[in-house]
Design a protein around this motif. Sequence first.
Motif, PDB file in Angstrom:
ATOM      1  N   SER A  49       0.842  -1.195   0.000  1.00  0.00           N
ATOM      2  CA  SER A  49       0.000   0.000   0.000  1.00  0.00           C
ATOM      3  C   SER A  49       0.875   1.241   0.000  1.00  0.00           C
ATOM      4  N   THR A  50       0.280   2.354  -0.425  1.00  0.00           N
ATOM      5  CA  THR A  50       0.990   3.623  -0.438  1.00  0.00           C
ATOM      6  C   THR A  50      -0.014   4.752  -0.368  1.00  0.00           C
ATOM      7  N   LYS A  51       0.466   5.945  -0.036  1.00  0.00           N
ATOM      8  CA  LYS A  51      -0.396   7.117   0.085  1.00  0.00           C
ATOM      9  C   LYS A  51       0.404   8.342  -0.291  1.00  0.00           C
ATOM     10  N   SER A  52      -0.193   9.217  -1.086  1.00  0.00           N
ATOM     11  CA  SER A  52       0.489  10.440  -1.488  1.00  0.00           C
ATOM     12  C   SER A  52       0.240  11.534  -0.459  1.00  0.00           C
ATOM     13  N   SER A  53       1.034  12.594  -0.561  1.00  0.00           N
ATOM     14  CA  SER A  53       0.734  13.791   0.211  1.00  0.00           C
ATOM     15  C   SER A  53      -0.489  14.462  -0.415  1.00  0.00           C
ATOM     16  N   PRO A  54      -1.140  15.373   0.316  1.00  0.00           N
ATOM     17  CA  PRO A  54      -2.375  15.975  -0.207  1.00  0.00           C
ATOM     18  C   PRO A  54      -2.180  16.549  -1.606  1.00  0.00           C
ATOM     19  N   PRO A  55      -3.152  16.343  -2.559  1.00  0.00           N
ATOM     20  CA  PRO A  55      -4.410  15.637  -2.313  1.00  0.00           C
ATOM     21  C   PRO A  55      -4.193  14.142  -2.128  1.00  0.00           C
ATOM     22  N   ASP A  56      -4.835  13.569  -1.117  1.00  0.00           N
ATOM     23  CA  ASP A  56      -4.584  12.183  -0.756  1.00  0.00           C
ATOM     24  C   ASP A  56      -4.990  11.229  -1.861  1.00  0.00           C
ATOM     25  N   VAL A  57      -4.085  10.318  -2.184  1.00  0.00           N
ATOM     26  CA  VAL A  57      -4.379   9.209  -3.085  1.00  0.00           C
ATOM     27  C   VAL A  57      -3.905   7.950  -2.384  1.00  0.00           C
ATOM     28  N   HIS A  58      -4.821   7.051  -2.111  1.00  0.00           N
ATOM     29  CA  HIS A  58      -4.489   5.796  -1.460  1.00  0.00           C
ATOM     30  C   HIS A  58      -4.456   4.689  -2.506  1.00  0.00           C
ATOM     31  N   ALA A  59      -3.508   3.783  -2.380  1.00  0.00           N
ATOM     32  CA  ALA A  59      -3.392   2.680  -3.333  1.00  0.00           C
ATOM     33  C   ALA A  59      -3.044   1.408  -2.578  1.00  0.00           C
ATOM     34  N   VAL A  60      -3.584   0.304  -3.036  1.00  0.00           N
ATOM     35  CA  VAL A  60      -3.294  -0.987  -2.404  1.00  0.00           C
ATOM     36  C   VAL A  60      -3.330  -2.073  -3.471  1.00  0.00           C
ATOM     37  N   THR A  61      -2.474  -3.068  -3.343  1.00  0.00           N
ATOM     38  CA  THR A  61      -2.464  -4.209  -4.249  1.00  0.00           C
ATOM     39  C   THR A  61      -2.381  -5.479  -3.423  1.00  0.00           C
ATOM     40  N   PHE A  62      -3.145  -6.494  -3.821  1.00  0.00           N
ATOM     41  CA  PHE A  62      -3.156  -7.774  -3.130  1.00  0.00           C
ATOM     42  C   PHE A  62      -2.608  -8.861  -4.033  1.00  0.00           C
ATOM     43  N   GLN A  63      -1.924  -9.823  -3.431  1.00  0.00           N
ATOM     44  CA  GLN A  63      -1.520 -11.044  -4.109  1.00  0.00           C
ATOM     45  C   GLN A  63      -2.472 -12.144  -3.635  1.00  0.00           C
ATOM     46  N   PRO A  64      -3.399 -12.566  -4.483  1.00  0.00           N
ATOM     47  CA  PRO A  64      -4.403 -13.534  -4.026  1.00  0.00           C
ATOM     48  C   PRO A  64      -3.876 -14.938  -3.853  1.00  0.00           C
ATOM     49  N   LEU A  65      -2.716 -15.249  -4.428  1.00  0.00           N
ATOM     50  CA  LEU A  65      -2.167 -16.595  -4.344  1.00  0.00           C
ATOM     51  C   LEU A  65      -1.301 -16.708  -3.097  1.00  0.00           C
ATOM     52  N   GLY A  66      -1.763 -17.461  -2.139  1.00  0.00           N
ATOM     53  CA  GLY A  66      -1.067 -17.533  -0.860  1.00  0.00           C
ATOM     54  C   GLY A  66       0.305 -18.154  -0.941  1.00  0.00           C
ATOM     55  N   TRP A  67       0.565 -18.928  -2.016  1.00  0.00           N
ATOM     56  CA  TRP A  67       1.855 -19.605  -2.116  1.00  0.00           C
ATOM     57  C   TRP A  67       2.928 -18.726  -2.737  1.00  0.00           C
ATOM     58  N   ASP A  68       2.565 -17.519  -3.168  1.00  0.00           N
ATOM     59  CA  ASP A  68       3.532 -16.657  -3.831  1.00  0.00           C
ATOM     60  C   ASP A  68       3.529 -15.291  -3.162  1.00  0.00           C
ATOM     61  N   SER A  69       4.705 -14.668  -3.065  1.00  0.00           N
ATOM     62  CA  SER A  69       4.790 -13.340  -2.466  1.00  0.00           C
ATOM     63  C   SER A  69       4.332 -12.284  -3.462  1.00  0.00           C
ATOM     64  N   ASN A  70       3.957 -11.141  -2.962  1.00  0.00           N
ATOM     65  CA  ASN A  70       3.461 -10.054  -3.803  1.00  0.00           C
ATOM     66  C   ASN A  70       4.647  -9.296  -4.395  1.00  0.00           C
ATOM     67  N   ALA A  71       4.795  -9.372  -5.709  1.00  0.00           N
ATOM     68  CA  ALA A  71       5.892  -8.671  -6.381  1.00  0.00           C
ATOM     69  C   ALA A  71       5.451  -7.333  -6.952  1.00  0.00           C
ATOM     70  N   ASP A  72       4.189  -6.931  -6.734  1.00  0.00           N
ATOM     71  CA  ASP A  72       3.709  -5.626  -7.188  1.00  0.00           C
ATOM     72  C   ASP A  72       4.320  -4.526  -6.334  1.00  0.00           C
ATOM     73  N   ARG A  73       4.610  -3.402  -6.967  1.00  0.00           N
ATOM     74  CA  ARG A  73       5.085  -2.228  -6.250  1.00  0.00           C
ATOM     75  C   ARG A  73       4.396  -0.992  -6.822  1.00  0.00           C
ATOM     76  N   MET A  74       4.147   0.003  -5.963  1.00  0.00           N
ATOM     77  CA  MET A  74       3.415   1.194  -6.371  1.00  0.00           C
ATOM     78  C   MET A  74       4.092   2.436  -5.805  1.00  0.00           C
ATOM     79  N   VAL A  75       3.789   3.563  -6.424  1.00  0.00           N
ATOM     80  CA  VAL A  75       4.261   4.836  -5.894  1.00  0.00           C
ATOM     81  C   VAL A  75       3.203   5.896  -6.177  1.00  0.00           C
ATOM     82  N   THR A  76       2.975   6.763  -5.228  1.00  0.00           N
ATOM     83  CA  THR A  76       2.128   7.948  -5.406  1.00  0.00           C
ATOM     84  C   THR A  76       2.908   9.126  -4.843  1.00  0.00           C
ATOM     85  N   GLU A  77       3.250  10.062  -5.698  1.00  0.00           N
ATOM     86  CA  GLU A  77       4.059  11.208  -5.282  1.00  0.00           C
ATOM     87  C   GLU A  77       3.432  12.512  -5.761  1.00  0.00           C
ATOM     88  N   ARG A  78       3.628  13.547  -4.986  1.00  0.00           N
ATOM     89  CA  ARG A  78       3.215  14.884  -5.396  1.00  0.00           C
ATOM     90  C   ARG A  78       4.467  15.694  -5.688  1.00  0.00           C
TER      91      ARG A  78
END
Length: 282
Positions: free
Chosen positions: A20-49
Amino acid sequence: MADSNRLEAARQRLLQAFQSTKSSPPDVHAVTFQPLGWDSNADRMVTERWTIRGQQWLFLAVCDGHGGSCTSQYTIETLPHRLRSALKRVVCKRFGGRIDRSNLDVAGVYVASMFEVEIVEFDRTLKRAVRELCPNPRELSKEQAEQLLLDHEEIFLRAFQGTTLVLALINVDLHFMWAAGVGDSSVALSTTNTAGSRSVELLCKHHTFTDPQEYYRTIMAHHSSEQNVVDHDNRLLGLLRMSRAIGDLPFKMERAYTRHLFQYFPDYNPQSLARLAEKVML
């Protein structure tokens, strides 16, 4: 007590499954899930102002890593700074410190070109780093290759693994934006009209072999003697579904790097990498 332990275990599994990540105002929240329990989450995100010459910009990006999270993590940590610096150069040197509605048509071409140049160059830096550390992979013994990978693990892993990229750059003050993508991830714009109906527009096409342009671009880039570059299941060399990605250097470099270096990564199947090396015609 048992319920409390189960709840804590569930919390820990959840923490391992999302980013998950969050930008400085204006707030933008982001989240990513890995639904496969046998594998780690390789997704990455960024929110920047970003503030450039008094104008406010919002930068959003998602990287969907494959083979591990090193490439996606490095891309999110490194590429936004490069793009911010490049945007600042475009704004200040080409447009007198401000992009607005009066120069947007011309500026749009420059910003789009800047994205392409910077993303391609970023990918090339991964290849150059490998060549600098290992200019002659054929000369390596097994022991030397293993030691080299151990000494520079992060550099080699972020070149060996891969990631998609989608991003959006939004001028917060004047409400215009650019989008860019590499691979098969999506960036879309969702809008509601005056009647309350919602519509969604895909802003960047997917780089997959189901797209005829991508298929023929890939095929025509290879000599006619190279067979089965894209297989019947629309996979590159029978493995990769996307036609473009950041990293994935076993698909982009001479087979000697996979045969004499990459195959000694301890967490990857050497037989599978050896088969990949045989398919690369370099």
